[in-house]
Scaffold this active site. Structure first.
Site, short mmCIF file in Angstrom:
data_model
loop_
_atom_site.label_atom_id
_atom_site.label_comp_id
_atom_site.label_asym_id
_atom_site.label_seq_id
_atom_site.Cartn_x
_atom_site.Cartn_y
_atom_site.Cartn_z
N PRO A 162 -10.27 6.10 1.59
CA PRO A 162 -10.38 6.35 0.15
C PRO A 162 -9.44 5.43 -0.60
O PRO A 162 -8.45 4.92 -0.22
CB PRO A 162 -10.15 7.65 -0.30
CG PRO A 162 -9.86 8.27 0.99
CD PRO A 162 -9.77 7.50 2.10
N VAL A 163 -9.96 4.30 -1.60
CA VAL A 163 -9.33 3.59 -2.42
C VAL A 163 -8.44 4.10 -3.33
O VAL A 163 -8.96 5.15 -3.99
CB VAL A 163 -10.42 2.40 -2.96
CG1 VAL A 163 -9.66 1.40 -3.78
CG2 VAL A 163 -11.15 1.77 -1.81
N ALA B 90 -6.07 6.07 -3.32
CA ALA B 90 -5.67 7.26 -3.01
C ALA B 90 -4.35 7.39 -2.50
O ALA B 90 -3.84 8.56 -2.11
CB ALA B 90 -6.81 7.99 -2.15
N GLY B 91 -3.50 6.25 -2.11
CA GLY B 91 -2.26 6.49 -1.60
C GLY B 91 -2.51 6.49 -0.01
O GLY B 91 -1.35 6.86 0.60
N GLY C 5 -3.31 4.02 1.76
CA GLY C 5 -2.90 2.53 2.19
C GLY C 5 -4.10 1.76 2.71
O GLY C 5 -3.88 0.86 3.38
N SER C 6 -5.04 2.03 1.83
CA SER C 6 -6.65 1.34 2.04
C SER C 6 -6.15 -0.31 1.98
O SER C 6 -6.77 -1.01 2.97
CB SER C 6 -7.64 1.90 1.23
OG SER C 6 -7.37 1.18 -0.09
N ALA D 2 -3.49 -2.24 2.42
CA ALA D 2 -2.76 -2.49 3.26
C ALA D 2 -3.34 -2.59 4.63
O ALA D 2 -3.45 -3.51 5.74
CB ALA D 2 -1.46 -1.93 3.49
N ALA D 3 -4.30 -1.68 4.83
CA ALA D 3 -4.99 -1.39 6.17
C ALA D 3 -6.13 -2.54 6.27
O ALA D 3 -6.33 -3.15 7.31
CB ALA D 3 -5.72 0.10 6.29
N ASP E 157 4.20 0.66 3.06
CA ASP E 157 2.67 0.66 3.51
C ASP E 157 2.52 -0.19 4.72
O ASP E 157 1.81 0.25 5.72
CB ASP E 157 1.80 0.67 2.31
CG ASP E 157 1.67 1.76 1.22
OD1 ASP E 157 2.43 2.59 1.62
OD2 ASP E 157 0.52 1.78 0.80
O1 PMV Z 1 0.79 5.29 -3.64
P1 PMV Z 1 1.21 4.65 -2.32
O2 PMV Z 1 0.90 5.71 -1.09
O3 PMV Z 1 0.79 3.25 -2.29
O4 PMV Z 1 2.81 4.72 -2.16
C1 PMV Z 1 3.73 4.39 -3.23
C2 PMV Z 1 5.06 4.70 -2.78
C3 PMV Z 1 6.17 4.37 -3.71
O5 PMV Z 1 7.25 4.51 -3.12
C4 PMV Z 1 6.06 4.90 -5.04
C5 PMV Z 1 5.98 2.87 -4.21
C6 PMV Z 1 6.35 1.99 -2.74
O6 PMV Z 1 6.08 0.92 -2.89
O7 PMV Z 1 7.16 2.36 -1.93
#
Ligand code: PMV
Length: 307
Positions: free
Chosen positions: A95-96, A98-99, A101-102, A104-105, A146
């Protein structure tokens, strides 16, 4: 030529990692990006990426298009000025925003598929550096966690500007991921934390020190095969994330629901304010915790084993 890259979650240390503290992240294989590159009869670089509704030729994309940027940066890096006639297909189940890593992947899988096709394979280190450059264009001041966990596809203990340390769990453990369905505005939450840090550096630095201890202890417990003790550390880490204002009512509801359903601990994961939370579970209760999360509003759940 084909290449794939997994999603990722941050187990401990998000935000603190931006301030040079360690964080732990692991790949999530249940979601992934697949890229295929092949010769084409048509002139130019034709890209098909249904998940972002993209069907077009590279030179017709806006100059800041995330996928176009990856390809152009790579060509520049390899010194390719005459674009090959190729067709690039990108499919993703990550999922985009959503944290997971879409972005970077997509970059990792795209760079690997293109470099294999062009017979210019790059080392993990080069791939990681290139993807980090691209992440910086889109996200301002990312820590680099990421791109690192996705490039190496292994659990990482990550500290900015330090040599990469991968690690291996002494015993597998199970995590349930719950998605609020709300886009995680990572750039915004990182910016807000920066403003708050500037106003009260003593308080924020001491919170980040506590989080650093949590991440260090967590790595030790994982490596020595005592993952069941991570739950309490997750709960503490979540409290610190609440204190730095990056949780949200929706994330807190899911975290509480997971604990009530028998999770050993739970916390938000990633930038916060939206996106995903994670819960540590005994494998036998994974399905019921996932069900409780969906009943409490999670738009999707993923059960993953870290090993
Ligand atoms: O939202 P994500 O999973 O891309 O994570 C961000 C993580 C942070 O520590 C908040 C920012 C970072 O660049 O590490």
């Amino acid at each position: 030529m084909k290449s794939s890259a997994p999603g990722k979650i941050i187990l401990f240390g998000e935000h603190a990692v931006v301030y040079n503290r360690p964080a732990l992240a692991v790949p999530v294989d249940q979601v992934q990006v697949d890229v295929e590159v092949s010769d084409s009869d048509k002139l130019g670089v034709w890209i098909d990426a249904p998940m972002v509704d993209l069907h077009g030729e590279l030179s017709t994309l806006p100059s800041n298009h995330p996928i176009g940027t990856v390809i152009l940066k790579l060509f520049q890096h390899l010194g390719i000025s005459l674009h090959p006639n190729i067709s690039v297909t990108i499919r993703s189940t990550i999922p985009v925003a959503a944290g997971l890593g879409s972005g970077a992947a997509v970059s990792v899988a795209l760079i690997r598929a293109l470099t294999s096709f062009l017979d210019h394979p790059l080392s993990n280190e080069r791939v990681n550096d290139l993807v980090f450059e691209i992440e910086k264009l889109h996200h301002g001041t990312p820590s680099g966690i990421d791109n690192t966990v996705i490039t190496y596809n292994m659990p990482v203990y990550y500290m900015k500007d330090k040599p990469i340390e991968t690690f291996k769990p002494g015993k597998p453990f199970t995590i349930v991921i719950g998605d609020t369905g709300i886009p995680a505005p990572t750039k915004e939450s990182v910016g807000d934390v920066r403003r708050l840090w500037l106003r009260d550096q003593n308080r924020f630095e001491s919170i980040f020190n506590e989080v650093a201890q949590i991440s260090t202890m967590a790595r030790h417990l994982i490596e020595t095969g005592r993952p069941e003790l991570l739950g309490e550390l997750m709960d503490h880490n979540h409290e610190f994330l609440q204190q730095i204002t990056v949780s949200s009512p929706e994330l807190d509801v899911l975290v509480v629901a997971a604990r009530k359903a028998g999770a050993l601990g739970a916390k938000l994961s990633g930038g916060g304010r939206g996106g995903n939370m994670i819960a540590l579970v005994n494998p036998a209760s994974a399905e019921s915790v996932a069900g409780a999360l969906r009943s409490a509003g999670a738009k999707r759940t993923i059960i993953t084993t870290i090993q």
